[in-house]
Design a protein around this motif. Structure first.
Motif, PDB file in Angstrom:
ATOM      1  N   LYS A   8      12.021   4.805   3.781  1.00  0.00           N
ATOM      2  CA  LYS A   8      11.986   6.262   4.291  1.00  0.00           C
ATOM      3  C   LYS A   8      10.702   6.872   4.206  1.00  0.00           C
ATOM      4  O   LYS A   8      10.137   7.481   4.850  1.00  0.00           O
ATOM      5  N   PHE A   9       9.860   6.427   2.930  1.00  0.00           N
ATOM      6  CA  PHE A   9       8.774   6.935   2.726  1.00  0.00           C
ATOM      7  C   PHE A   9       7.600   6.454   3.890  1.00  0.00           C
ATOM      8  O   PHE A   9       6.794   7.336   4.315  1.00  0.00           O
ATOM      9  N   CYS A  11       0.967  -1.327  -0.036  1.00  0.00           N
ATOM     10  CA  CYS A  11       0.186   0.137   0.017  1.00  0.00           C
ATOM     11  C   CYS A  11       0.992   1.176  -0.061  1.00  0.00           C
ATOM     12  O   CYS A  11       0.717   2.130  -0.911  1.00  0.00           O
ATOM     13  N   ALA A  12       1.952   1.382   0.822  1.00  0.00           N
ATOM     14  CA  ALA A  12       2.739   2.448   0.715  1.00  0.00           C
ATOM     15  C   ALA A  12       3.446   2.516  -0.489  1.00  0.00           C
ATOM     16  O   ALA A  12       3.815   3.614  -0.867  1.00  0.00           O
ATOM     17  N   MET A  13       3.969   1.463  -1.114  1.00  0.00           N
ATOM     18  CA  MET A  13       4.617   1.530  -2.315  1.00  0.00           C
ATOM     19  C   MET A  13       3.876   2.280  -3.380  1.00  0.00           C
ATOM     20  O   MET A  13       4.333   3.155  -4.019  1.00  0.00           O
ATOM     21  N   TRP A  39      -0.630  -4.818 -18.219  1.00  0.00           N
ATOM     22  CA  TRP A  39      -0.752  -3.367 -18.201  1.00  0.00           C
ATOM     23  C   TRP A  39       0.412  -2.898 -18.491  1.00  0.00           C
ATOM     24  O   TRP A  39       1.594  -3.338 -18.346  1.00  0.00           O
ATOM     25  N   ILE A  40       0.404  -1.547 -18.543  1.00  0.00           N
ATOM     26  CA  ILE A  40       1.677  -0.757 -19.124  1.00  0.00           C
ATOM     27  C   ILE A  40       1.748   0.718 -18.230  1.00  0.00           C
ATOM     28  O   ILE A  40       0.526   1.309 -17.943  1.00  0.00           O
ATOM     29  N   ALA A  41       2.829   0.883 -17.768  1.00  0.00           N
ATOM     30  CA  ALA A  41       3.111   2.056 -17.082  1.00  0.00           C
ATOM     31  C   ALA A  41       3.785   3.077 -17.902  1.00  0.00           C
ATOM     32  O   ALA A  41       4.937   2.703 -18.143  1.00  0.00           O
ATOM     33  N   VAL A  42       3.443   4.171 -18.143  1.00  0.00           N
ATOM     34  CA  VAL A  42       4.398   5.155 -18.953  1.00  0.00           C
ATOM     35  C   VAL A  42       4.486   6.605 -17.977  1.00  0.00           C
ATOM     36  O   VAL A  42       3.402   7.041 -17.266  1.00  0.00           O
ATOM     37  N   TYR A  43       5.593   6.787 -17.690  1.00  0.00           N
ATOM     38  CA  TYR A  43       6.114   7.999 -16.879  1.00  0.00           C
ATOM     39  C   TYR A  43       7.569   8.478 -17.011  1.00  0.00           C
ATOM     40  O   TYR A  43       8.344   7.578 -17.666  1.00  0.00           O
ATOM     41  N   SER A  44       7.637   9.455 -16.331  1.00  0.00           N
ATOM     42  CA  SER A  44       9.424   9.940 -16.505  1.00  0.00           C
ATOM     43  C   SER A  44       9.875   9.481 -15.190  1.00  0.00           C
ATOM     44  O   SER A  44       9.331   9.501 -14.088  1.00  0.00           O
ATOM     45  N   PHE A  45      11.053   8.792 -15.200  1.00  0.00           N
ATOM     46  CA  PHE A  45      11.507   8.066 -14.115  1.00  0.00           C
ATOM     47  C   PHE A  45      12.405   9.408 -13.468  1.00  0.00           C
ATOM     48  O   PHE A  45      13.200  10.195 -13.858  1.00  0.00           O
ATOM     49  N   SER A  46      12.062   9.624 -12.072  1.00  0.00           N
ATOM     50  CA  SER A  46      12.283  10.551 -11.361  1.00  0.00           C
ATOM     51  C   SER A  46      13.986  10.938 -11.246  1.00  0.00           C
ATOM     52  O   SER A  46      14.245  12.156 -11.232  1.00  0.00           O
ATOM     53  N   LYS A  47      14.524   9.955 -11.060  1.00  0.00           N
ATOM     54  CA  LYS A  47      16.234  10.017 -11.018  1.00  0.00           C
ATOM     55  C   LYS A  47      16.827  10.682 -12.173  1.00  0.00           C
ATOM     56  O   LYS A  47      17.695  11.410 -12.001  1.00  0.00           O
ATOM     57  N   THR A  48      16.373  10.438 -13.360  1.00  0.00           N
ATOM     58  CA  THR A  48      16.797  10.865 -14.704  1.00  0.00           C
ATOM     59  C   THR A  48      15.987  11.552 -15.443  1.00  0.00           C
ATOM     60  O   THR A  48      16.424  12.420 -16.536  1.00  0.00           O
ATOM     61  N   GLY A  49      14.783  11.418 -15.290  1.00  0.00           N
ATOM     62  CA  GLY A  49      13.945  12.578 -16.285  1.00  0.00           C
ATOM     63  C   GLY A  49      13.555  11.588 -17.351  1.00  0.00           C
ATOM     64  O   GLY A  49      12.818  12.124 -18.206  1.00  0.00           O
ATOM     65  N   ARG A  50      14.217  10.474 -17.605  1.00  0.00           N
ATOM     66  CA  ARG A  50      13.658   9.740 -18.712  1.00  0.00           C
ATOM     67  C   ARG A  50      12.515   9.089 -18.826  1.00  0.00           C
ATOM     68  O   ARG A  50      12.080   8.445 -17.919  1.00  0.00           O
ATOM     69  N   LEU A 109       4.688   5.679  -5.343  1.00  0.00           N
ATOM     70  CA  LEU A 109       4.971   5.671  -6.763  1.00  0.00           C
ATOM     71  C   LEU A 109       3.690   6.669  -7.618  1.00  0.00           C
ATOM     72  O   LEU A 109       4.095   7.284  -8.006  1.00  0.00           O
ATOM     73  N   ILE A 110       2.684   6.682  -6.907  1.00  0.00           N
ATOM     74  CA  ILE A 110       1.660   7.695  -7.270  1.00  0.00           C
ATOM     75  C   ILE A 110       2.021   9.142  -7.033  1.00  0.00           C
ATOM     76  O   ILE A 110       1.839  10.053  -7.849  1.00  0.00           O
ATOM     77  N   LYS A 111       2.600   9.340  -6.016  1.00  0.00           N
ATOM     78  CA  LYS A 111       2.966  10.603  -5.453  1.00  0.00           C
ATOM     79  C   LYS A 111       4.001  11.161  -6.424  1.00  0.00           C
ATOM     80  O   LYS A 111       4.030  12.432  -6.537  1.00  0.00           O
ATOM     81  N   ALA A 112       5.049  10.397  -6.486  1.00  0.00           N
ATOM     82  CA  ALA A 112       6.103  10.672  -7.357  1.00  0.00           C
ATOM     83  C   ALA A 112       5.827  10.864  -8.796  1.00  0.00           C
ATOM     84  O   ALA A 112       6.633  11.421  -9.717  1.00  0.00           O
TER      85      ALA A 112
END
Length: 155
Positions: free
Chosen positions: A150-151, A47-49, A78-89, A53-56
Protein backbone atom coordinates in the motif's frame (compact mmCIF):
# COMPACT_ATOMS: atom_id res chain seq x y z
CA UNK A 1 38.60 1.38 9.16
CA UNK A 2 37.91 -0.59 5.98
CA UNK A 3 35.85 0.71 3.06
CA UNK A 4 33.02 -1.67 3.95
CA UNK A 5 33.14 -0.79 7.66
CA UNK A 6 32.69 2.85 6.59
CA UNK A 7 29.77 1.86 4.32
CA UNK A 8 27.99 0.01 7.14
CA UNK A 9 28.58 2.95 9.48
CA UNK A 10 27.26 5.37 6.86
CA UNK A 11 24.11 3.26 6.56
CA UNK A 12 23.42 3.15 10.31
CA UNK A 13 24.33 6.80 10.91
CA UNK A 14 21.84 7.69 8.16
CA UNK A 15 19.28 5.37 9.77
CA UNK A 16 19.76 6.95 13.19
CA UNK A 17 19.31 10.37 11.52
CA UNK A 18 16.16 9.06 9.76
CA UNK A 19 17.71 9.79 6.36
CA UNK A 20 16.34 6.96 4.22
CA UNK A 21 17.72 8.54 1.02
CA UNK A 22 21.27 8.33 2.36
CA UNK A 23 20.60 4.79 3.54
CA UNK A 24 19.60 3.69 0.05
CA UNK A 25 22.79 5.18 -1.41
CA UNK A 26 24.58 2.32 0.36
CA UNK A 27 22.65 -0.34 -1.57
CA UNK A 28 23.46 -1.94 -4.90
CA UNK A 29 20.57 -2.02 -7.42
CA UNK A 30 20.74 -5.86 -7.30
CA UNK A 31 20.10 -5.84 -3.54
CA UNK A 32 18.36 -8.73 -1.79
CA UNK A 33 17.13 -7.89 1.72
CA UNK A 34 15.58 -10.32 4.18
CA UNK A 35 14.26 -10.23 7.73
CA UNK A 36 11.82 -12.31 9.81
CA UNK A 37 8.86 -9.96 9.21
CA UNK A 38 9.09 -8.75 5.61
CA UNK A 39 10.86 -11.78 4.16
CA UNK A 40 12.85 -11.31 0.98
CA UNK A 41 12.70 -7.89 -0.69
CA UNK A 42 14.39 -6.42 -3.74
CA UNK A 43 16.08 -3.02 -3.96
CA UNK A 44 12.94 -0.95 -4.59
CA UNK A 45 10.91 -2.78 -1.94
CA UNK A 46 13.71 -2.42 0.61
CA UNK A 47 14.08 1.31 -0.03
CA UNK A 48 10.31 1.75 0.36
CA UNK A 49 10.31 -0.35 3.56
CA UNK A 50 12.95 1.86 5.23
CA UNK A 51 11.10 5.01 4.12
CA UNK A 52 7.81 3.62 5.49
CA UNK A 53 9.34 2.56 8.81
CA UNK A 54 11.15 5.87 9.30
CA UNK A 55 8.03 7.90 8.52
CA UNK A 56 5.97 5.78 10.95
CA UNK A 57 8.61 5.78 13.70
CA UNK A 58 8.33 9.23 15.24
CA UNK A 59 10.20 8.07 18.35
CA UNK A 60 12.56 5.68 16.54
CA UNK A 61 16.08 5.44 17.97
CA UNK A 62 18.84 3.36 16.35
CA UNK A 63 22.02 2.15 18.06
CA UNK A 64 24.74 0.01 16.51
CA UNK A 65 28.10 -1.53 17.34
CA UNK A 66 30.49 -4.34 16.44
CA UNK A 67 30.87 -3.34 12.80
CA UNK A 68 33.09 -5.90 11.09
CA UNK A 69 33.80 -6.54 7.42
CA UNK A 70 36.21 -7.81 4.82
CA UNK A 71 36.24 -7.58 1.02
CA UNK A 72 33.23 -9.89 0.58
CA UNK A 73 31.03 -9.67 3.67
CA UNK A 74 30.28 -7.77 6.85
CA UNK A 75 28.19 -7.69 9.98
CA UNK A 76 26.85 -5.35 12.66
CA UNK A 77 24.73 -5.59 15.76
CA UNK A 78 22.04 -2.97 16.03
CA UNK A 79 19.08 -2.08 18.22
CA UNK A 80 15.86 -0.36 17.19
CA UNK A 81 13.87 1.29 20.00
CA UNK A 82 10.41 2.60 19.12
CA UNK A 83 6.71 2.49 19.92
CA UNK A 84 4.91 -0.12 17.83
CA UNK A 85 2.23 1.79 15.90
CA UNK A 86 -0.60 -0.75 16.29
CA UNK A 87 -0.38 -1.05 20.07
CA UNK A 88 1.72 1.88 21.24
CA UNK A 89 3.89 -0.60 23.16
CA UNK A 90 7.63 0.10 23.44
CA UNK A 91 9.87 -2.27 21.48
CA UNK A 92 13.62 -2.72 21.89
CA UNK A 93 14.56 -5.04 19.06
CA UNK A 94 18.10 -6.47 19.08
CA UNK A 95 19.17 -7.33 15.56
CA UNK A 96 22.17 -9.01 13.99
CA UNK A 97 22.79 -7.99 10.37
CA UNK A 98 24.93 -9.72 7.77
CA UNK A 99 25.99 -8.11 4.49
CA UNK A 100 27.60 -9.03 1.20
CA UNK A 101 29.17 -6.43 -1.06
CA UNK A 102 29.39 -5.78 -4.79
CA UNK A 103 31.00 -2.78 -6.51
CA UNK A 104 31.58 -1.12 -3.12
CA UNK A 105 27.88 -1.29 -2.15
CA UNK A 106 25.66 -3.62 -0.12
CA UNK A 107 24.16 -6.27 -2.40
CA UNK A 108 22.82 -8.56 0.34
CA UNK A 109 21.42 -7.46 3.72
CA UNK A 110 19.95 -10.03 6.11
CA UNK A 111 18.60 -8.95 9.50
CA UNK A 112 18.16 -11.67 12.13
CA UNK A 113 16.14 -11.31 15.32
CA UNK A 114 13.90 -13.37 17.58
CA UNK A 115 10.41 -12.83 16.15
CA UNK A 116 8.67 -14.35 19.18
CA UNK A 117 10.55 -11.99 21.49
CA UNK A 118 9.53 -9.09 19.22
CA UNK A 119 5.84 -10.13 19.28
CA UNK A 120 5.91 -10.24 23.11
CA UNK A 121 7.20 -6.65 23.23
CA UNK A 122 4.94 -5.35 20.45
CA UNK A 123 1.70 -7.15 21.39
CA UNK A 124 2.04 -7.80 25.13
CA UNK A 125 -0.19 -10.62 26.44
CA UNK A 126 -1.38 -11.60 22.96
CA UNK A 127 2.24 -11.82 21.82
CA UNK A 128 3.12 -14.00 24.83
CA UNK A 129 0.30 -16.43 24.18
CA UNK A 130 0.19 -16.49 20.36
CA UNK A 131 3.39 -14.84 19.07
CA UNK A 132 5.26 -18.13 18.81
CA UNK A 133 2.62 -19.76 16.58
CA UNK A 134 3.12 -20.08 12.82
CA UNK A 135 -0.43 -18.74 12.32
CA UNK A 136 0.30 -15.49 14.22
CA UNK A 137 3.73 -15.01 12.63
CA UNK A 138 2.39 -15.64 9.11
CA UNK A 139 -0.50 -13.23 9.70
CA UNK A 140 2.02 -10.63 10.90
CA UNK A 141 4.11 -11.16 7.76
CA UNK A 142 1.06 -10.88 5.51
CA UNK A 143 -0.01 -7.62 7.19
CA UNK A 144 3.51 -6.16 7.01
CA UNK A 145 3.77 -7.01 3.32
CA UNK A 146 0.31 -5.58 2.67
CA UNK A 147 1.28 -2.34 4.43
CA UNK A 148 4.43 -2.13 2.33
CA UNK A 149 2.51 -2.75 -0.90
CA UNK A 150 0.00 0.00 0.00
CA UNK A 151 2.82 2.39 0.89
CA UNK A 152 4.58 1.70 -2.41
CA UNK A 153 1.36 2.32 -4.35
CA UNK A 154 0.86 5.69 -2.63
CA UNK A 155 4.49 6.83 -3.01
Amino acid sequence: MSQHDALIEKFYHAFSSKDYKRMTECYHKELVFQDPVFGPLNYEETCAMWKMLIKAGSDLKIYFDKVDSNAQQGSVNWIAVYSFSKTGRKVQNKISAQFRFKDGLIVSHHDHFDLYKWTRMAFGPIGYSLGWTPYFQNKLRTQARGNLDKFMTKS
